[in-house]
Every structure is written in structure tokens, then in C-alpha cells.
Motif scaffolding. Structure first.
Motif, PDB file in Angstrom:
ATOM      1  N   LYS A 242       0.866  -1.168   0.000  1.00 41.22           N
ATOM      2  CA  LYS A 242       0.000   0.000   0.000  1.00 41.22           C
ATOM      3  C   LYS A 242       0.903   1.218   0.000  1.00 41.22           C
ATOM      4  N   ASN A 243       0.610   2.183  -0.863  1.00 37.54           N
ATOM      5  CA  ASN A 243       1.485   3.346  -1.033  1.00 37.54           C
ATOM      6  C   ASN A 243       1.189   4.397   0.022  1.00 37.54           C
ATOM      7  N   ILE A 244       2.153   4.599   0.926  1.00 34.73           N
ATOM      8  CA  ILE A 244       1.950   5.577   1.993  1.00 34.73           C
ATOM      9  C   ILE A 244       1.849   6.996   1.439  1.00 34.73           C
ATOM     10  N   ASN A 245       2.412   7.229   0.256  1.00 34.13           N
ATOM     11  CA  ASN A 245       2.315   8.556  -0.355  1.00 34.13           C
ATOM     12  C   ASN A 245       0.874   8.925  -0.694  1.00 34.13           C
ATOM     13  N   ARG A 246       0.020   7.908  -0.794  1.00 35.07           N
ATOM     14  CA  ARG A 246      -1.387   8.157  -1.120  1.00 35.07           C
ATOM     15  C   ARG A 246      -2.283   8.132   0.120  1.00 35.07           C
ATOM     16  N   ALA A 247      -1.669   7.986   1.266  1.00 36.09           N
ATOM     17  CA  ALA A 247      -2.442   8.012   2.510  1.00 36.09           C
ATOM     18  C   ALA A 247      -2.934   9.432   2.769  1.00 36.09           C
ATOM     19  N   SER A 248      -3.972   9.550   3.578  1.00 29.62           N
ATOM     20  CA  SER A 248      -4.500  10.878   3.900  1.00 29.62           C
ATOM     21  C   SER A 248      -3.483  11.640   4.746  1.00 29.62           C
ATOM     22  N   ALA A 249      -3.569  12.957   4.669  1.00 27.64           N
ATOM     23  CA  ALA A 249      -2.667  13.789   5.461  1.00 27.64           C
ATOM     24  C   ALA A 249      -2.856  13.522   6.945  1.00 27.64           C
ATOM     25  N   ASP A 250      -4.100  13.224   7.347  1.00 28.95           N
ATOM     26  CA  ASP A 250      -4.380  12.948   8.758  1.00 28.95           C
ATOM     27  C   ASP A 250      -3.677  11.676   9.217  1.00 28.95           C
ATOM     28  N   THR A 251      -3.684  10.646   8.368  1.00 34.69           N
ATOM     29  CA  THR A 251      -3.010   9.382   8.706  1.00 34.69           C
ATOM     30  C   THR A 251      -1.513   9.602   8.882  1.00 34.69           C
ATOM     31  N   ILE A 252      -0.911  10.289   7.931  1.00 35.70           N
ATOM     32  CA  ILE A 252       0.533  10.531   7.998  1.00 35.70           C
ATOM     33  C   ILE A 252       0.869  11.404   9.199  1.00 35.70           C
ATOM     34  N   TYR A 253       0.022  12.383   9.476  1.00 33.87           N
ATOM     35  CA  TYR A 253       0.246  13.270  10.624  1.00 33.87           C
ATOM     36  C   TYR A 253       0.245  12.488  11.927  1.00 33.87           C
ATOM     37  N   ARG A 254      -0.727  11.586  12.077  1.00 33.02           N
ATOM     38  CA  ARG A 254      -0.823  10.820  13.324  1.00 33.02           C
ATOM     39  C   ARG A 254       0.365   9.887  13.504  1.00 33.02           C
ATOM     40  N   LEU A 255       0.822   9.280  12.423  1.00 34.04           N
ATOM     41  CA  LEU A 255       1.996   8.407  12.507  1.00 34.04           C
ATOM     42  C   LEU A 255       3.241   9.230  12.857  1.00 34.04           C
ATOM     43  N   ALA A 256       3.407  10.355  12.175  1.00 35.07           N
ATOM     44  CA  ALA A 256       4.583  11.195  12.399  1.00 35.07           C
ATOM     45  C   ALA A 256       4.602  11.759  13.809  1.00 35.07           C
ATOM     46  N   LYS A 257       3.432  12.107  14.342  1.00 37.27           N
ATOM     47  CA  LYS A 257       3.358  12.671  15.683  1.00 37.27           C
ATOM     48  C   LYS A 257       3.830  11.662  16.717  1.00 37.27           C
ATOM     49  N   VAL A 258       3.431  10.403  16.567  1.00 39.34           N
ATOM     50  CA  VAL A 258       3.860   9.359  17.504  1.00 39.34           C
ATOM     51  C   VAL A 258       5.356   9.100  17.384  1.00 39.34           C
ATOM     52  N   LEU A 259       5.859   9.081  16.144  1.00 45.51           N
ATOM     53  CA  LEU A 259       7.256   8.726  15.908  1.00 45.51           C
ATOM     54  C   LEU A 259       8.202   9.913  16.071  1.00 45.51           C
ATOM     55  N   GLY A 260       7.647  11.093  16.285  1.00 44.39           N
ATOM     56  CA  GLY A 260       8.484  12.262  16.511  1.00 44.39           C
ATOM     57  C   GLY A 260       9.276  12.692  15.293  1.00 44.39           C
ATOM     58  N   CYS A 261       8.685  12.571  14.099  1.00 40.50           N
ATOM     59  CA  CYS A 261       9.373  12.958  12.878  1.00 40.50           C
ATOM     60  C   CYS A 261       8.475  13.882  12.059  1.00 40.50           C
ATOM     61  N   ASN A 262       8.998  14.406  10.982  1.00 42.62           N
ATOM     62  CA  ASN A 262       8.200  15.208  10.071  1.00 42.62           C
ATOM     63  C   ASN A 262       7.357  14.302   9.186  1.00 42.62           C
ATOM     64  N   MET A 263       6.240  14.803   8.722  1.00 44.87           N
ATOM     65  CA  MET A 263       5.374  14.017   7.849  1.00 44.87           C
ATOM     66  C   MET A 263       6.139  13.589   6.582  1.00 44.87           C
ATOM     67  N   GLU A 264       6.960  14.501   6.053  1.00 45.42           N
ATOM     68  CA  GLU A 264       7.703  14.207   4.831  1.00 45.42           C
ATOM     69  C   GLU A 264       8.671  13.043   5.002  1.00 45.42           C
ATOM     70  N   ASP A 265       9.139  12.822   6.237  1.00 48.42           N
ATOM     71  CA  ASP A 265      10.100  11.748   6.493  1.00 48.42           C
ATOM     72  C   ASP A 265       9.505  10.368   6.247  1.00 48.42           C
ATOM     73  N   LEU A 266       8.176  10.262   6.310  1.00 45.57           N
ATOM     74  CA  LEU A 266       7.528   8.960   6.129  1.00 45.57           C
ATOM     75  C   LEU A 266       7.182   8.668   4.682  1.00 45.57           C
ATOM     76  N   LEU A 267       7.266   9.676   3.836  1.00 42.47           N
ATOM     77  CA  LEU A 267       6.927   9.466   2.419  1.00 42.47           C
ATOM     78  C   LEU A 267       8.074   8.737   1.705  1.00 42.47           C
ATOM     79  N   GLU A 268       7.711   8.015   0.659  1.00 44.68           N
ATOM     80  CA  GLU A 268       8.682   7.259  -0.102  1.00 44.68           C
ATOM     81  C   GLU A 268       9.006   8.004  -1.376  1.00 44.68           C
ATOM     82  N   LYS A 269      10.296   7.946  -1.751  1.00 49.30           N
ATOM     83  CA  LYS A 269      10.710   8.519  -3.033  1.00 49.30           C
ATOM     84  C   LYS A 269      10.177   7.636  -4.148  1.00 49.30           C
ATOM     85  N   PRO A 270       9.940   8.218  -5.334  1.00 54.03           N
ATOM     86  CA  PRO A 270       9.456   7.401  -6.459  1.00 54.03           C
ATOM     87  C   PRO A 270      10.434   6.305  -6.804  1.00 54.03           C
ATOM     88  N   LEU A 271       9.913   5.090  -7.019  1.00 55.60           N
ATOM     89  CA  LEU A 271      10.752   3.946  -7.376  1.00 55.60           C
ATOM     90  C   LEU A 271      10.279   3.356  -8.686  1.00 55.60           C
TER      91      LEU A 271
END
Length: 214
Positions: A185-214
């Protein structure tokens, strides 16, 4: 797709970095691998990655080399550029790498880590007359092999949380987390809210969880 900077600068950056590698290797007689290493540790590469206009359209290839050498070696280059009637392999390497960096938004250090300068030179003959997208395909394949672990998994492991713990703390479905980490499942297509909640728990920026194009 998010690129490193606006496309209007792309052809200029390709021309500049192509000329920089050509000048460094063929005029200044710096080994290609050595110049690549100097370039990626210099602030010049980071400024180009960050899309600073002065480094996208305000400098020539010669000026880039002079600045890189001055910053990394403390030396002042005053070597006149020799006239070339054909684009060299070194020019093509800089030209192609600049395109891939723009396309993928990856760091120059990651690009040269996965495929060193000498290997890029060997790609010249099979690829220099092909569309640049062929080069992108090869780079994407090598990147995927090298960076096999997703950013989500890498950051979660560094944080010390299990998938279950991350799900409970973030409120994101466990199965979704598993699928993001398995690239099913492509995390780049996840909702901003989903990425925000994950990033908030992990203490990182939302952009840090996105994947570069492969």
C-alpha cells in the motif's frame, strides 16, 4: 509527483551540472569519483537540492567546480575551460544525474552512494542516446534494491515501537501499517491525517515517512 524544484529550472541545472563534471574531469583532471565525493559533501549540492535559485540558474558549471573545490579543499582553481565540440561521458553523467535528482527528489549523496561515478560512466554508451526515462528506470531499480526498507519501518524501528504499539498510539489501522511497510500500500497516497498521526507518535516530520518514487 513532487519534484525537487520547479521544472522550469531543470534544463539549466542539467546543463550546469553536466558542464561541471566535464570541466572538473577533462580540464582540471580531477578524478570523477573524487569530484563526486567533493560535490556531495559540499554545501553546493544541498543548495541545489533545496532549490535555491542562485544555484539552479545563477551559476555556470565552472563556478560550481570552483566553489566545490574551494569549500572542500581550500584551493582556488583558475584553469581556463577547454573547448569541446562533443558532449563527453562526464557531461552526460552530470546531465543525467541532475535529471534524476529533480525527478526523484533524492539527495545527490544517495544517488552516488547507490551508483558511483565510475559505474555511471559505464552507463553512457548503452543509454546516452536513449530517452532519459530509460536512465530513470535503471536508477529506480537500483534504488529499490539498495533502499529496500521503507521509511516508516526504518523510523518505527529506530523509535523502538512495534507495529501494534504504533497502531494503538496513532489510531491508524494495524493492517494499514503492515501494508505500508511491505509496500503493498502506497503511503504517499495516505491521507494527510493518517501521515500526521503516525509522524506525531514517531516524533518525525510528515515528509520523512513518504517514499521517493521507485
Amino acid at each position: 509527483m513532487i519534484h525537487a524544484y520547479q521544472e522550469i529550472y531543470l534544463s539549466k541545472v542539467q546543463w550546469v551540472l553536466g558542464n561541471a563534471f566535464d570541466y572538473a574531469v577533462n580540464t582540471c583532471h580531477i578524478q570523477g569519483n573524487d569530484f563526486a565525493k567533493m560535490f556531495i559533501v559540499s554545501s553546493v549540492s544541498r543548495r541545489m537540492e533545496n532549490g535555491e535559485p542562485a544555484y539552479l540558474a545563477g551559476k555556470s558549471g565552472i563556478e560550481i567546480v570552483q566553489e566545490v573545490v574551494a569549500e572542500t579543499k581550500g584551493q582556488e582553481l583558475q584553469i581556463k575551460q577547454q573547448e569541446h565540440f562533443e558532449r563527453s561521458r562526464e557531461y552526460w553523467v552530470g546531465w543525467a544525474v541532475a535529471y534524476y535528482q529533480w525527478y526523484s527528489s533524492r539527495k545527490y549523496s544517495d544517488i552516488f552512494k547507490v551508483i558511483p561515478f565510475e559505474r555511471l560512466q559505464k552507463m553512457y554508451y548503452p543509454l546516452h542516446e536513449a530517452d532519459v526515462t530509460k536512465f530513470v528506470d535503471v536508477m529506480d531499480s537500483q534504488m529499490e534494491k539498495y533502499f529496500s526498507q521503507t521509511n516508516l519501518r526504518r523510523i518505527r524501528m529506530a523509535y523502538g515501537a512495534t507495529q501494534v504499539e504504533l497502531s494503538e498510539r496513532s489510531g491508524v489501522n494495524l493492517r494499514s501499517i503492515q501494508m505500508y511497510e511491505q509496500r503493498n500500500k502506497n503511503i504517499n497516497r495516505a491521507s494527510a491525517d493518517t501521515i500526521y498521526r503516525l509522524a506525531k507518535v514517531l516524533g518525525c516530520n510528515m515528509e520523512d515517512l513518504l517514499e521517493k518514487p521507485l
